[in-house]
Design an enzyme around this catalytic site. Structure first.
Site: not given
Ligand code: UT7
Length: 344
Positions: A121, A271, A301
């Site tokens: 990135c 970014h 992204n």
């Molecule tokens: O450019 C490179 C740098 N990357 C970044 O900066 C990314 C930084 N991180 C993020 O933006 C966030 O952590 C994410 C958007 C990737 C994830 O968001 P989050 O609020 O941290 O969600 P999570 O990973 O804690 O997932 C919450 C829930 C989980 O279910 P449970 O365990 O609570 O039942 C996941 O399994 O959401 C579920 N989940 C989804 N549900 C529907 C994960 N991906 C999806 C999806 N659709 N695509």
């Protein structure tokens, strides 16, 4: 590491910018037909509404070529004037050689140096800092700096891969950078400074383990592939926590190095990994929303291509004009993070 403001001698200026997005946008609703996800989850958690994904045999250097042609035209520079090509990307066209070689061939520029930058990135800002240095050292006069991403071909588009598949998009952006003799350091268009950082302690927080040499045997096997070793892996929470710390930190470092404040900046181009990260940076530094150009809702992204896509999109929207003071910041895999300050 910082390359700090010193207006004397030869400096570097952005002469033109071009962007390219492949095909039609793919709305979140289309992804819920492929995996267990929803428009609501993607929008609320990330701000993404759509992204572009290539169709068929379209490579990283193909997108880079389209963006480069537009940048050259916008800069009113002929391809043969370019004496260095830098291409930042996550996935090259082939393992060997780099995608910059294929771009060089498409541009008909055989003979000039071409270099791939693999800093995810932050790749475009790392590439700009190299272009700036080559110009200031007198080694180059006109550099083509491109960032291009075909990420869709590396995504697992099933429910297993939904945590990353919904985030990433394809696209490319390019700038032409030329030598500039600065006469008025407060008004002239030139690149002020770059601020680059990395921390390999977090290498495994966002990575693709294979193919690689850190194996007992061959660098890629059927077993590695079957176990998902070649898939993108991300610890989203760790990445998020570090992004919201490092992005404001490096932005302030960039502004302080130039004796500038938030008020002096006309446009912030960040970014775009998650709108919540950018909102957090804006809140923390009290940046008014009209000074930030976000594109995540339209492009997702796009990793290294994000900052030049932001430049190009801001120009098209009438938000970035000649003479504007611009500050950028990026954070991503590595971890790497960086900021640049420039007058457009
Ligand atoms: O450019 C490179 C740098 N990357 C970044 O900066 C990314 C930084 N991180 C993020 O933006 C966030 O952590 C994410 C958007 C990737 C994830 O968001 P989050 O609020 O941290 O969600 P999570 O990973 O804690 O997932 C919450 C829930 C989980 O279910 P449970 O365990 O609570 O039942 C996941 O399994 O959401 C579920 N989940 C989804 N549900 C529907 C994960 N991906 C999806 C999806 N659709 N695509």
């Amino acid at each position: 590491m910082s390359q700090v403001f010193n207006p004397s001698g030869t400096r570097a200026e952005i002469l033109g910018c071009g962007i390219f997005l492949p095909g039609d946008p793919i709305p979140n609703s289309d992804l819920s037909k492929l995996m267990d996800t929803s428009d609501d989850w993607i929008r609320t958690r990330t701000g993404i509404e759509q992204r572009y994904w290539v169709q068929g045999k379209v490579s990283t250097s193909d997108l880079a070529f389209e963006a480069s042609k537009r940048a050259l035209e916008n800069a009113k520079v002929e391809a043969k004037e370019i004496d260095l090509i830098l291409l930042a990307c996550l996935y090259p066209d082939h393992e060997i050689p780099g995608a910059s070689l294929f771009l060089q061939r498409k541009l008909g520029l055989s003979g000039i140096p071409a270099l791939d930058i693999r800093q995810q990135c932050s790749g475009f800002l790392y590439a700009m800092s190299i272009a700036d240095s080559f110009i200031r050292m007198g080694m180059s006069k006109k550099v083509l700096v491109v960032a291009s991403e075909v990420q869709s071909k590396g995504l697992d588009r099933t429910t297993k891969g939904r945590d990353t598949a919904v985030l990433f998009g394809d696209g490319a952006g390019a700038v032409v950078i030329g030598a500039k003799s600065v006469t008025d350091a407060k008004k002239d268009s030139f690149i002020y400074s770059h601020h680059l950082h990395a921390d390999g302690n977090f290498a495994e927080s966002l990575w693709i383990p294979s193919p690689g040499t850190n194996t007992e045997g061959h660098r890629i096997t059927h077993e590695i592939l079957d176990q998902g070793g070649a898939d993108l892996k991300m610890n989203g929470k760790i990445v998020f926590q570090n992004a919201v710390t490092r992005m404001p930190e490096v932005l302030v470092e960039g502004l302080n190095a130039n004796g500038l404040t938030i008020d002096d900046v006309d446009l912030f181009v960040f970014h775009q990994a998650n709108i919540r990260i950018n909102d957090y940076v804006a809140d923390k530094l009290k940046i008014p929303s009209h000074k930030i150009h976000n594109t995540i809702h339209k492009f997702g992204n796009t990793t290294a291509a994000t900052i030049p896509l932001g430049f190009g999109d801001a120009i098209q929207a009438g938000k970035l004009k000649k003479g504007d003071l611009v500050a950028t910041a990026a954070f991503g895999a590595g971890f790497t993070w960086a900021a640049s300050v420039l007058r457009w």
